[in-house]
Structure formats: structure tokens, C-alpha cells
Design a protein around this motif. Structure first.
Motif, mmCIF file in Angstrom:
data_model
loop_
_atom_site.group_PDB
_atom_site.id
_atom_site.type_symbol
_atom_site.label_atom_id
_atom_site.label_comp_id
_atom_site.label_asym_id
_atom_site.label_seq_id
_atom_site.Cartn_x
_atom_site.Cartn_y
_atom_site.Cartn_z
ATOM 1 N N LEU A 10 14.874 41.129 11.682
ATOM 2 C CA LEU A 10 13.583 41.327 11.000
ATOM 3 C C LEU A 10 13.283 40.166 10.050
ATOM 4 C CD1 LEU A 10 13.674 45.172 10.304
ATOM 5 C CD2 LEU A 10 12.365 43.940 12.031
ATOM 6 N N ALA A 13 12.020 37.427 12.199
ATOM 7 C CA ALA A 13 10.655 37.745 12.653
ATOM 8 C C ALA A 13 9.668 37.498 11.516
ATOM 9 C CB ALA A 13 10.592 39.190 13.123
ATOM 10 N N LYS A 14 10.094 37.792 10.308
ATOM 11 C CA LYS A 14 9.198 37.587 9.163
ATOM 12 C C LYS A 14 8.956 36.091 8.936
ATOM 13 C CE LYS A 14 7.974 39.492 4.804
ATOM 14 N NZ LYS A 14 8.250 40.381 3.705
ATOM 15 N N LEU A 16 8.866 33.918 11.242
ATOM 16 C CA LEU A 16 7.883 33.558 12.282
ATOM 17 C C LEU A 16 6.478 33.955 11.840
ATOM 18 C CD1 LEU A 16 9.834 34.652 15.479
ATOM 19 C CD2 LEU A 16 9.056 32.333 14.992
ATOM 20 N N SER A 17 6.384 35.134 11.207
ATOM 21 C CA SER A 17 5.061 35.621 10.803
ATOM 22 C C SER A 17 4.425 34.711 9.750
ATOM 23 C CB SER A 17 5.176 37.050 10.260
ATOM 24 O OG SER A 17 5.686 37.036 8.948
ATOM 25 N N PHE B 123 6.839 44.662 19.796
ATOM 26 C CA PHE B 123 7.715 43.906 18.884
ATOM 27 C C PHE B 123 6.939 42.789 18.202
ATOM 28 C CE2 PHE B 123 10.704 40.827 17.406
ATOM 29 C CZ PHE B 123 11.841 41.539 17.065
ATOM 30 N N PHE B 127 6.504 43.139 14.253
ATOM 31 C CA PHE B 127 7.455 42.393 13.432
ATOM 32 C C PHE B 127 7.087 40.922 13.227
ATOM 33 C CE2 PHE B 127 10.165 45.735 15.529
ATOM 34 C CZ PHE B 127 10.179 46.567 14.423
ATOM 35 N N ILE B 128 6.277 40.366 14.117
ATOM 36 C CA ILE B 128 5.870 38.972 13.915
ATOM 37 C C ILE B 128 4.472 38.918 13.337
ATOM 38 C CG2 ILE B 128 5.427 36.745 15.039
ATOM 39 C CD1 ILE B 128 7.683 37.362 16.976
ATOM 40 N N GLN B 130 3.180 41.438 11.938
ATOM 41 C CA GLN B 130 3.280 42.341 10.787
ATOM 42 C C GLN B 130 2.089 43.310 10.712
ATOM 43 O OE1 GLN B 130 5.854 41.570 7.863
ATOM 44 N NE2 GLN B 130 6.843 40.818 9.704
#
Lengths: 411, 167
Positions: A10, A13-14, A16-17, B123, B127-128, B130
């Protein structure tokens, strides 16, 4: 060696966000796409643009019915020859699953996180189950249960109860056939195809751009309370990889569970179809092929034997003969009875009523009877009267004998 | 100009930046994201079903995710040369950009690429991107409960895949 956990995933992934392209690159890209769309729209206004090519550039196809899929596939091939990939049709999967000899399935229920049911099936050359192993967990069984079945022998092993049942019963074999049909991709896809052909199910097919993504076949029943099946088909082999179930509730399709299909035609080790190495020698074994449990029916009618079985149980409880009560209850141990029904502390039978049909008819126990009775029990030094109900059934593999049914099946 | 084209241009204006950002996050390359944006909108404009699509944003996001992971797969099969290696995409947080280990992000993206369609989509969105569970449910045409289950399964699968790759 790094061991990944969910928190670390996670975190990545964060990260990446938080990546964003700069505004200059974004503006340039939007402008370029805009120019492309405008030029394309202008060229479309001229008839020379190949309309068939434009239409068929999209490989996402959704058709109203399975029959239409087949016709459409034919048309696509006719019109476009080699310029497009033929549309998928359920028949391809029907063909792909023909003749499979082994399959391993896993069913995950929406109400439970872990696998609820696993099945290993070996089929004979006629496509009928030859050997079956089923593993049940919650929500299907209160404790893990393993069933190993072959044509003339069924073994049911309850590891936590340390109890093994063995029987050879026609009705239970029919039940196994019904259960394996749910895990048999041949039956599943053929049933869907047949129902679509009759107009009972509306089929939609979605092919993905990537060859590695599955074809998605959605079947929705045409009824007042629609159900939906979503089948994922491997593009290369046309085999079903999984099937999801949904039911319509409050205007939305609610996920019920998913069946995953694994190991097509991978031979299953013969040891999976025997419990010889798994059941400890000290396990409590009840083999109805060789042991007499319950009461013999003799010349009694079904209702009369049902009353007699209840009477025999209650008398054994009054006499504190828990071993006898265990036999009437299908071969339970004296200890199990003492800590179960024995706690009722029965002192007297007040009455036993007329047997009637059970609240839940059973295909395995079609002659099951429910019997209401009244007993006097002793609790904290006081005598109290209790009205109760119990179900009575025939012994699996022994049509001439009857026992108490463990589950609740009273009206 | 046809209604179809107007609809797409409006959509590009409204959702284009989000889609471009998503493609950048999934490819880690602004130049590739730009190419994939072109490809995405050409596909959308070619789609004969576009008028029937109830949720164009959800549809386009799904297509963008598929395109990005298709590119990742194609690239994996191609032997990389030294001059093929580009700097990762820029970030609003320059300090963060320095901290990002590109290999780690590539590793997780390649693993996400091994998930199946809906699982991968859930996913990425959860998670990416958000996004909230309710929003994803609306975009995917599923219930919140289904989306939670999908995300949980996808996360577990990614973890298992990452750990099995380490064996």
C-alpha cells in the motif's frame, strides 16, 4: 530475502498515486489528442473512410444472445476475412471442455474469506464422475469436512470430531452427482448455452484488447428475480477460469461467490481419493455397510418406526444409557450424547405425537419424518415439562434401519 | 461535426488530465503516457458502442488501465538497451521524486499487471488512484461490498505474487 506485506504494498501504491505529470506535458498531450479527434471527425464526414474498418477496430463486442454471437462471428469473418479477430462464441468453450478427465475447483462464498469448498474430480470416459473428493468448510459445514466418493463407497471424515462415516447409498450418490455438476465446467457451460438458446438467459460477451486478459461472458436470467453469472474464459485455450454469481437485490447485483477452475486435465494423485493415510486408526468409525445402527423397521410403517425411534432414544436418555442413545443417533459416542442430549436430564415421556413431513424436504432422505414430543425433565431440583420436536430418517446405505437426524428439520 | 465527436472532445477536456495522470502513474513515463492517450482516444472514437456506454469515465479508465498494462507486458518481452531507460515521470513533490526507487515501483506495477481485468481495475482505482469504494462501485457497476471484496482479494494476490517471485 524481502517478505512483502500488505502495508508495504500500500505504501508503494501510495507513492505511485503521488506521481503527477507536469502541467506542460499534460497540456501538450491534451492538445495533441484534441487535434487528432478533430482531424478524424473531419475525415469521417467524407465517405471514402472505410466504415467497416472503423467499426471493427473495436474488439469489444457485446451481443444480445448466444445465437446472435454465432451469427455475428460468421458475418465478421465473411466481411473482414483476415482483417479482424473472430468474435468469441460459447460453443468454443463447449468444445474446449469436452473430454476433460480431471478438474480441481475452489469456491469462495461472499460470506466467508477463506475457500468454502474445494472439489477434485476424476471423470470416466463418458464424462461421469469416477472419483470425487470434496472439502467443505464454513459456511457449508460447521467444521471442516472431507468427502471421498467412488461409485460404491462414500467416506465422510470430520477431522475435528475424529469421526469417519462410510456407506454405499444410492441417494447420496445422486447428491454427489448434483454437487459435481456444479463444479463441472462441461455441465456449466452447456447449461448456460442451452438456457441462452431458449431465451431464458441473456448473454453478453466482452473480449479484451490484451490476449492475456480473459474473455468475459455475462449471463443474466430473464426472470422477475434475475440472477447473473459472469464467466471468465482464457483467450488462448477457451477454458473457463472462474465463474462469479450475483443476485439482484434492491436494484443492484449483489456478489454471491466465485468458483475457480484449476488444473484442467492434470492427473490427480490417486491418494487424494482415499482417506487411508489421513484418518487415524483410533478415529471413531461408523460403517453402515457392516454395522447396525439405529432401529430396524421390520414390519412397521414409516410413521410407526419414526415414533419407535424417538421413544427408544428418550428411554435410553431416561436410563442414562448413553451408548444406546448414541446408536439411535447414528453412531455418536456415549460421551457426545452425555454432553449433548444427556444434559436435558429427561425423567419421563409425557407424549409422542403423530409424525409428519419435515420442514425442509431432503433429496437424500426423502422419507424423513418429524416427530413432536413432550417430556418431563429435571432442572435445578425442579421438574419441568418441555415440548420439543425431532426428525427421524433412514440410515444411509441401509434402507431397513432408522436413526435420529442431527439437524433441525421440524416445522 | 458529429455528436459522437463533440461528446469525446468534451470528455477529453473534462477527464483528459486525469487519464493522462493515470497513464503516467502506470507507465512511469510521460512520453509513453502521451502515446497511450492518443491510442486510447482513437479507440474510443472508433468504438461503435460509445453512445450506449452508460458510464464513459469508467469505460475510458478501464481501457486506459488495459492499455498501460499491455504496454508493460510488451515492454517486458523487449530486451531493454541502456538508451531505452528514461528518467521516471516528474512529480509534484520533487523531494519525493528523488526518494522513489523506480525499480520498486516497476516491480509492483508488473505484479499488478498479472491480476485479471476487474481485479486489476479495482486495485488501480482504490490503491493507486486512491478513489473511494463508493466511487469505484459506481464506476464499475458493482456494489461497495463487491468492490471491498475485490480490492481485498487483489491486494492479497499482489502480496502472494510478490512473495512467490522472491522464492
Amino acid at each position: 530475502m524481502t517478505k512483502f506485506n500488505e502495508k508495504e504494498i500500500l505504501q508503494r501504491a501510495k507513492l505511485l498515486s503521488q506521481i503527477e505529470p507536469n502541467s506542460e506535458a499534460t497540456g501538450r498531450t491534451i492538445e495533441r489528442v484534441r487535434d487528432t479527434l478533430i482531424n478524424k471527425a473531419k475525415s469521417k464526414e467524407h465517405p471514402n473512410t472505410g466504415i467497416w474498418q472503423t467499426i471493427m477496430n473495436s474488439r469489444v463486442t457485446k451481443l444480445a444472445a448466444a445465437a446472435a454471437i454465432i451469427i455475428a462471428a460468421g458475418l465478421v469473418i465473411t466481411f473482414l476475412q483476415e482483417s479482424a479477430t473472430p468474435a468469441y462464441a460459447l460453443e468454443q468453450t463447449i468444445k474446449a471442455v469436452q473430454g476433460i478427465r480431471y478438474i480441481h475447483t475452489k469456491y469462495f462464498d461472499a460470506s466467508y474469506d477463506e475457500v468454502a469448498k474445494q472439489t477434485w474430480i476424476e471423470f470416466d470416459d463418458k464424462g461421469q464422475p469416477k472419483n470425487v473428493r470434496i472439502y467443505w468448510s464454513k459456511p457449508f459445514s460447521t467444521s471442516p469436512t472431507i468427502v471421498v466418493w467412488s461409485k460404491y463407497k462414500t467416506q465422510v471424515w470430520h477431522p475435528q470430531k475424529n469421526r469417519l462415516f462410510i456407506w454405499n447409498d444410492e441417494f447420496y450418490t445422486q447428491r454427489i452427482h448434483i454437487m459435481t455438476e456444479k463444479s463441472d465446467p462441461k455441465k456449466g457451460v452447456q447449461r448456460l448455452y442451452d438456457r441462452a438458446s431458449k431465451g431464458e438467459v441473456k448473454i453478453e460477451v466482452e473480449e479484451q484488447d490484451s490476449k492475456e486478459d480473459p474473455i468475459i461472458v455475462t449471463g443474466t436470467t430473464v426472470s422477475e428475480k434475475p440472477k447473473r453469472f459472469v464467466i471468465y474464459v482464457d483467450q488462448a485455450t477457451k477454458l473457463i477460469t472462474s465463474e462469479e454469481w450475483y443476485v439482484l437485490k434492491d436494484g443492484e447485483y449483489e456478489y454471491q461467490g466465485v468458483m475457480e477452475y484449476h488444473d484442467y486435465n492434470v492427473p490427480i494423485d490417486a491418494r487424494m481419493f482415499t482417506l487411508d493415510d489421513e484418518v487415524p486408526t483410533e478415529a471413531h468409525r461408523i460403517d453402515t455397510r457392516t454395522q447396525d445402527i439405529g432401529l430396524a423397521q421390520g414390519n412397521l410403517t414409516d410413521k410407526e418406526i419414526a415414533v419407535e425411534v424417538v421413544r427408544e432414544l428418550l428411554q435410553a436418555l431416561i436410563a442414562r444409557d448413553y451408548a444406546r442413545a448414541g446408536q439411535i443417533c447414528g453412531g455418536l459416542t456415549a460421551n457426545e450424547i452425555q454432553h449433548g442430549r444427556g444434559k436435558l436430564n429427561v425423567v419421563r415421556i409425557v407424549s409422542i405425537g403423530e409424525p409428519g413431513p419435515p420442514s425442509k424436504p431432503s433429496k437424500v432422505f426423502p422419507k424423513m419424518q418429524s416427530v413432536a414430543y413432550t417430556i418431563e425433565c429435571e432442572k435445578n431440583g425442579k421438574k419441568i415439562t418441555q415440548e420439543r420436536c425431532i426428525a427421524v430418517k433412514r440410515v444411509l446405505g441401509r434402507r431397513d434401519r432408522w436413526i435420529i437426524h442431527a439437524g433441525d428439520s421440524c416445522p | 461535426m458529429q455528436r459522437h465527436s463533440h461528446q469525446l472532445l468534451e470528455f477529453l477536456q473534462r477527464q483528459g488530465p486525469n487519464l493522462y495522470a493515470l497513464l503516467t502513474q502506470l507507465t512511469l513515463r510521460e512520453d509513453i503516457a502521451e502515446e497511450l492517450m492518443q491510442e486510447l482516444f482513437i479507440k474510443l472514437s472508433n468504438s461503435r458502442r460509445l453512445d450506449k456506454v452508460e458510464n464513459l469515465a469508467g469505460y475510458a479508465h478501464r481501457a486506459a488501465i488495459n492499455l498501460a498494462f499491455d504496454w508493460r507486458r510488451r515492454r517486458k518481452r523487449t530486451h531493454l538497451r541502456l538508451d531505452d531507460v528514461h528518467e521516471p515521470a516528474s512529480s509534484v513533490n520533487s523531494a519525493l521524486a528523488k526518494l522513489i526507487h523506480k525499480e520498486e515501483l516497476e516491480e509492483i506495477l508488473n505484479t499488478i499487471g498479472q491480476l485479471h481485468g476487474t481485479s486489476r481495475e479495482a486495485f488501480v482505482m482504490r490503491f493507486i488512484q486512491q478513489q473511494s469504494v463508493d466511487y469505484i462501485a459506481e464506476q464499475m457497476g458493482k456494489t461497495s461490498h463487491q468492490v471491498r471484496a475485490l480490492c481485498h482479494k487483489a491486494l492479497t494476490r499482489v502480496r502472494d505474487l510478490l512473495n512467490s517471485d522472491q522464492m
